[in-house]
Each structure stands twice: as structure tokens, then as C-alpha cells.
Enzyme design. Structure first.
Site, mmCIF file in Angstrom:
data_model
loop_
_atom_site.group_PDB
_atom_site.id
_atom_site.type_symbol
_atom_site.label_atom_id
_atom_site.label_comp_id
_atom_site.label_asym_id
_atom_site.label_seq_id
_atom_site.Cartn_x
_atom_site.Cartn_y
_atom_site.Cartn_z
ATOM 1 N N SER A 123 40.291 31.480 36.601
ATOM 2 C CA SER A 123 39.807 32.866 36.619
ATOM 3 C C SER A 123 40.923 33.865 36.909
ATOM 4 C CB SER A 123 38.741 32.987 37.716
ATOM 5 O OG SER A 123 38.483 34.342 37.997
ATOM 6 N N GLU A 125 40.523 36.189 38.789
ATOM 7 C CA GLU A 125 40.426 36.485 40.226
ATOM 8 C C GLU A 125 41.594 35.851 40.990
ATOM 9 O OE1 GLU A 125 38.145 38.054 42.652
ATOM 10 O OE2 GLU A 125 37.884 39.220 40.836
ATOM 11 N N TYR A 147 36.471 32.847 46.856
ATOM 12 C CA TYR A 147 36.290 32.390 45.465
ATOM 13 C C TYR A 147 37.654 32.296 44.760
ATOM 14 C CZ TYR A 147 35.282 32.697 40.462
ATOM 15 O OH TYR A 147 35.263 32.469 39.098
HETATM 16 P P1 NAP Z 1 27.424 31.267 36.043
HETATM 17 O O1 NAP Z 1 26.596 31.976 35.027
HETATM 18 O O2 NAP Z 1 27.334 31.668 37.468
HETATM 19 O O3 NAP Z 1 27.105 29.694 35.926
HETATM 20 C C1 NAP Z 1 27.538 28.775 36.910
HETATM 21 C C2 NAP Z 1 26.968 27.410 36.596
HETATM 22 O O4 NAP Z 1 27.420 26.475 37.587
HETATM 23 C C3 NAP Z 1 25.428 27.336 36.607
HETATM 24 O O5 NAP Z 1 25.020 26.549 35.518
HETATM 25 C C4 NAP Z 1 25.138 26.630 37.930
HETATM 26 O O6 NAP Z 1 23.942 25.899 37.912
HETATM 27 C C5 NAP Z 1 26.313 25.650 37.985
HETATM 28 N N1 NAP Z 1 26.563 25.082 39.303
HETATM 29 C C6 NAP Z 1 26.811 25.752 40.450
HETATM 30 N N2 NAP Z 1 27.030 24.886 41.440
HETATM 31 C C7 NAP Z 1 26.897 23.631 40.943
HETATM 32 C C8 NAP Z 1 26.985 22.322 41.475
HETATM 33 N N3 NAP Z 1 27.248 22.085 42.762
HETATM 34 N N4 NAP Z 1 26.796 21.254 40.649
HETATM 35 C C9 NAP Z 1 26.506 21.454 39.363
HETATM 36 N N5 NAP Z 1 26.393 22.672 38.796
HETATM 37 C C10 NAP Z 1 26.576 23.752 39.576
HETATM 38 O O7 NAP Z 1 28.980 31.368 35.636
HETATM 39 P P2 NAP Z 1 29.641 31.776 34.232
HETATM 40 O O8 NAP Z 1 29.832 33.247 34.216
HETATM 41 O O9 NAP Z 1 28.963 31.082 33.130
HETATM 42 O O10 NAP Z 1 31.112 31.169 34.439
HETATM 43 C C11 NAP Z 1 31.401 29.816 34.089
HETATM 44 C C12 NAP Z 1 32.636 29.370 34.833
HETATM 45 O O11 NAP Z 1 33.742 30.216 34.495
HETATM 46 C C13 NAP Z 1 32.523 29.441 36.358
HETATM 47 O O12 NAP Z 1 33.307 28.381 36.874
HETATM 48 C C14 NAP Z 1 33.194 30.771 36.714
HETATM 49 O O13 NAP Z 1 33.680 30.723 38.024
HETATM 50 C C15 NAP Z 1 34.288 30.806 35.665
HETATM 51 N N6 NAP Z 1 34.745 32.129 35.241
HETATM 52 C C16 NAP Z 1 33.854 33.051 34.801
HETATM 53 C C17 NAP Z 1 34.311 34.268 34.329
HETATM 54 C C18 NAP Z 1 33.348 35.318 33.823
HETATM 55 O O14 NAP Z 1 33.769 36.473 33.691
HETATM 56 N N7 NAP Z 1 32.119 34.946 33.470
HETATM 57 C C19 NAP Z 1 35.697 34.543 34.307
HETATM 58 C C20 NAP Z 1 36.573 33.551 34.746
HETATM 59 C C21 NAP Z 1 36.102 32.337 35.193
HETATM 60 P P3 NAP Z 1 22.534 26.510 38.430
HETATM 61 O O15 NAP Z 1 21.882 27.055 37.180
HETATM 62 O O16 NAP Z 1 21.846 25.313 38.989
HETATM 63 O O17 NAP Z 1 22.848 27.567 39.444
HETATM 64 O O1 G4F Z 2 30.971 41.993 38.188
HETATM 65 P P1 G4F Z 2 31.666 41.563 39.417
HETATM 66 O O2 G4F Z 2 30.829 41.023 40.523
HETATM 67 O O3 G4F Z 2 32.775 40.531 38.943
HETATM 68 P P2 G4F Z 2 34.126 39.989 39.613
HETATM 69 O O4 G4F Z 2 34.113 40.111 41.083
HETATM 70 O O5 G4F Z 2 35.261 40.631 38.887
HETATM 71 O O6 G4F Z 2 34.057 38.430 39.258
HETATM 72 C C1 G4F Z 2 33.675 37.981 37.965
HETATM 73 O O7 G4F Z 2 34.813 37.889 37.147
HETATM 74 C C2 G4F Z 2 35.773 36.893 37.569
HETATM 75 C C3 G4F Z 2 36.945 36.957 36.585
HETATM 76 O O8 G4F Z 2 37.870 37.920 37.014
HETATM 77 C C4 G4F Z 2 35.103 35.549 37.586
HETATM 78 F F1 G4F Z 2 36.001 34.594 37.919
HETATM 79 C C5 G4F Z 2 33.950 35.570 38.563
HETATM 80 O O9 G4F Z 2 33.289 34.316 38.541
HETATM 81 C C6 G4F Z 2 32.974 36.644 38.129
HETATM 82 O O10 G4F Z 2 32.430 36.249 36.884
HETATM 83 O O11 G4F Z 2 32.501 42.783 40.024
HETATM 84 C C7 G4F Z 2 33.423 43.518 39.238
HETATM 85 C C8 G4F Z 2 33.902 44.727 40.021
HETATM 86 C C9 G4F Z 2 34.354 44.424 41.453
HETATM 87 O O12 G4F Z 2 35.557 45.082 41.705
HETATM 88 C C10 G4F Z 2 33.259 44.993 42.338
HETATM 89 O O13 G4F Z 2 33.697 45.470 43.606
HETATM 90 O O14 G4F Z 2 32.798 45.633 40.151
HETATM 91 C C11 G4F Z 2 32.802 46.149 41.458
HETATM 92 N N1 G4F Z 2 31.452 46.606 41.790
HETATM 93 C C12 G4F Z 2 31.099 47.878 42.073
HETATM 94 N N2 G4F Z 2 29.789 47.962 42.381
HETATM 95 C C13 G4F Z 2 30.349 45.823 41.881
HETATM 96 C C14 G4F Z 2 29.298 46.682 42.269
HETATM 97 N N3 G4F Z 2 30.158 44.507 41.686
HETATM 98 C C15 G4F Z 2 28.900 44.018 41.840
HETATM 99 N N4 G4F Z 2 28.687 42.700 41.599
HETATM 100 N N5 G4F Z 2 27.847 44.816 42.227
HETATM 101 C C16 G4F Z 2 27.992 46.149 42.468
HETATM 102 O O15 G4F Z 2 27.054 46.861 42.827
#
Ligand code: NAP
Ligand code: G4F
Length: 328
Positions: A123, A125, A147
């Protein structure tokens, strides 16, 4: 027929990746953890075309059994505790899932079949308090949350298993990617859902935290294509996947409210409850390596992404009524 195991198949990315692989003729095995009620909303439409198996990143024996029974060619590790605020309130559990879970899976692969190709969902992050703009594969990490710290561990253990045991293990350093399937707690979906509710007269405000935070937001279906491309190369490597553009939360609000003809300033309320103990202020990625080696490019612009999400929430709410819970 190639066979892929996806952990986190019920999540945003897992559901898009499963569809992508099915379209390419893969047999897809989806690992889900046991819960008292199922959470298959995102995979319901193609559930009959995949095999659902139970396993948990906390339980290494379950991972070994899964690999022994299904013998996948590719494993995509998308499962994680992925919400940054929760990582501050549950830091140890986040470390168990998001950091040590990666080692459990890599070690299961080492034990069962070293020919399995492995993708780790790293990520942006990890860059946290950024040491370079834009961020690339060589930019030093400086995580700002439990995280982010857990993902740094997951990244380096992936590199370590590649270098120690010769595993075909790749780490995709993905910047934020969004879609109508994004969880309601993430800021983009929280905004698109609120805009739709306000437009339809179901709500009159949305409470947000830091509007100045800037992110490099892309479209999730583009990003799962990059995951697959990484595992089709001759050599395993790590790649940044990003659009190269950065926008603030405030801009996201402006475009989303504009799209339905409303003035965002009348409806957005800043609530310090949503501030984080430490913030990631600015993310913007340089995906030139992914472009050069994988021939990967994003296809959806920021403006298009916002409109796709708002339109999807409007349509869903009009069809189903106000059944979606409001979340923080
Ligand atoms: P998400 O919607 O939160 O999905 C997370 C998945 O992980 C869900 O299917 C959840 O299952 C499963 N999970 C959580 N804990 C588990 C455990 N102990 N054993 C088995 N399964 C488990 O996340 P996403 O946005 O699709 O992201 C996918 C991956 O990419 C994550 O690793 C996230 O950290 C990473 N990532 C995401 C972004 C982004 O912008 N979306 C960017 C960079 C990296 P349940 O349905 O049971 O909760
Ligand atoms: O949407 P966010 O919660 O995503 P964040 O923290 O960037 O993390 C997501 O992206 C990562 C990749 O860079 C993934 F690895 C991670 O698993 C996840 O998918 O927040 C984005 C930004 C933050 O700076 C937060 O402070 O939005 C700002 N924000 C402002 N108001 C808020 C809010 N975030 C959330 N969730 N809720 C608010 O009300």
C-alpha cells in the site's frame, strides 16, 4: 485451466479480481473466514462460478490445508484489516492480520509448493510522511499508522521470501483505488453515498475529517489488472500502481456535489472526531515502472471516478430505498 486462490475475495478488490480472472478462463478459489452471517454482497453475481473455501490469515494450518487441497498456480493475498482508523484502535489485531498473516501465507507456500506465484497487496500508506514526491518503488517508507507499519512488514517479508527461497513473490504498492464497491467507511464512498442521499432528500449533511488530505485516487478494476500482470512476468518484482495525479478530499467533495447540481459547502461539516492521531497528508505515485514493464495504464480519470461512484449510489438508493446503513 490456471487456478488462482484469492484471500479477501469478499472485499472490493477481491470481487473485481475474481471477475477479471474468470473472464480469462481461470478457476477461482476464494478464501473466506468463518462468520455467523455471510458477507457475500460483492460476489453474489458470480458466486456459482467460483469455489468458496474457509480459511483465516490468523490460522496457518487452515492455509496449509487449503493449498494442499486446491493446489493453485497463483495466490493473491488481498485479505487484511484495511481501514486505517481501526488500526489505531486495534493495532495488535491489525498486525496479526495485515503483517503476520503475510508470513503465514508465504510460509504455507514454501512448505506446500514453491512454484506458486504470490501477489502481496502492499500500500501507498507505507510512504506515510512522504520522503519524496512523487513516490516510486525506491522511495523510503515512513508509515504513519499501525496499518502502514503492518504493510511495511508485509512488503519486506514478501521481498525476503523471494530472496531467501526463490519464491515468485511480488509486492504491488497500490495507491488508493475506489469504486461503487468501496466500503462505506472510506472517504470516497462515504462522500458519494452521502451526496446521493442528500440529493434524494434522505440526509442533509455529511460529517468529515481532514479535507486537506491529498490522495492519488484511481479506479479499482484498473488496479486488479495490474496485480495479474505482475504475476505473468518472467521475473518477480515490486511495482507502484498509481494515476500520477493527486486531489484533496475537498476537491472530491466539490466534484461529487457539482455532479448533482449542489453546492458542497452547504452540506459538508468538518467534525474533528474523524481526525487521525497521525495523518498522511499527500500521496502521489510514479507508476512509470508499471507502465514500462507491465504496459499498465489507468483508464479512468479522477472526474470520471467521482461521477461513476455518485451515479452508482444514486441508482442503488433509487432502486432499493434507504436500506444502506449510515456509517462513520
Ligand atoms: P477490503 O474491501 O477491506 O477487503 C478486505 C478483505 O480481507 C475482506 O474480504 C475481508 O473479509 C478479508 N479479511 C480480513 N481479515 C481477514 C482474515 N483474518 N482472514 C481472512 N480474510 C480476512 O479491502 P480492499 O480495498 O479490497 O483491499 C484489498 C487489499 O489491498 C487489502 O490488503 C488492502 O489493505 C490493500 N490495499 C487497498 C488499497 C485500496 O485503495 N483499496 C490500496 C492499497 C492496498 P470479510 O469480508 O470477512 O471482512
Ligand atoms: O478513504 P480513507 O479512509 O483511505 P486511506 O486512509 O488513504 O486508506 C486507504 O488507502 C490506502 C492506500 O493508500 C489503503 F492501503 C488502505 O487500505 C485504504 O484503502 O482516507 C483518505 C483520507 C485520509 O487522509 C483521511 O484523514 O481522507 C481523510 N478523511 C477526511 N474525512 C476521511 C474522512 N477518511 C475517512 N475514512 N472518513 C472521513 O470522514
Amino acid at each position: 485451466m490456471p487456478k488462482a486462490l484469492i484471500t479477501g475475495i469478499t472485499g472490493q478488490d477481491g470481487s473485481y479480481l475474481a471477475e477479471f480472472l474468470l473472464d480469462r478462463g481461470y478457476e477461482v478459489i476464494g478464501m473466506v473466514r468463518r462468520t455467523s452471517t455471510t458477507n457475500f454482497d460483492r460476489i453474489r453475481e458470480f458466486q456459482d462460478r467460483i469455489t468458496i473455501v474457509q480459511g483465516d490469515l490468523l490460522d496457518q494450518v487452515s492455509l496449509i490445508h487449503l493449498l494442499q487441497e486446491h493446489r493453485p498456480n497463483e495466490v493473491y493475498n488481498l485479505a487484511a484489516q484495511s481501514f486505517v482508523p481501526t488500526s489505531f484502535t486495534q493495532p495488535v489485531l491489525t498486525g496479526e492480520f495485515t503483517a503476520l498473516g503475510v508470513t503465514r501465507l508465504l510460509d504455507a507456500i514454501r512448505i506446500v509448493d514453491r512454484n506458486i506465484r504470490f501477489y502481496q497487496a502492499s500500500s501507498s500508506e507505507m510512504f506515510g510522511k512522504v520522503q519524496e514526491v512523487p513516490q516510486r518503488e525506491t522511495t523510503p517508507f515512513y508509515p504513519r499508522s499501525p496499518y502502514g507499519a503492518a504493510k511495511v512488514y508485509g512488503h519486506w517479508i514478501t521481498v525476503n521470501y523471494r530472496e531467501s527461497y526463490g519464491l515468485f513473490a511480488c509486492s504491488g504498492i497500490l495507491f488508493n483505488h475506489e469504486s461503487p464497491r468501496r466500503g462505506l467507511e472510506f472517504v470516497t464512498r462515504k462522500i458519494s453515498h452521502a451526496v446521493a442521499r442528500i440529493k434524494l432528500g434522505m440526509a442533509n449533511e455529511v460529517r468529515l475529517g481532514n479535507l486537506d488530505a491529498r490522495r492519488d485516487w484511481g479506479y479499482a478494476p484498473d488496479y486488479v489488472r495490474a496485480m495479474w500482470l505482475m504475476l505473468q512476468q518472467d521475473h518477480p518484482d515490486d511495482y507502484v500502481v498509481a494515476t500520477g495525479e493527486t486531489h484533496s478530499v475537498r476537491e472530491f467533495c466539490q466534484v461529487a456535489f457539482d455532479h448533482v447540481g449542489l453546492d458542497w459547502e452547504k452540506y459538508v461539516v468538518v467534525d474533528p472526531k474523524f481526525y487521525r492521531p497521525a495523518e498522511v497528508d499527500l500521496l502521489v505515485g510514479d507508476a512509470s515502472k508499471a507502465s514500462r514493464v507491465l504496459h499498465w495504464k489507468p483508464t479512468v480519470t479522477f472526474q470520471q471516478l467521482v461521477r461513476i461512484m455518485v451515479d452508482a449510489d444514486l441508482t442503488a438508493l433509487q432502486q432499493t430505498g434507504n436500506h444502506t446503513p449510515q456509517v462513520g
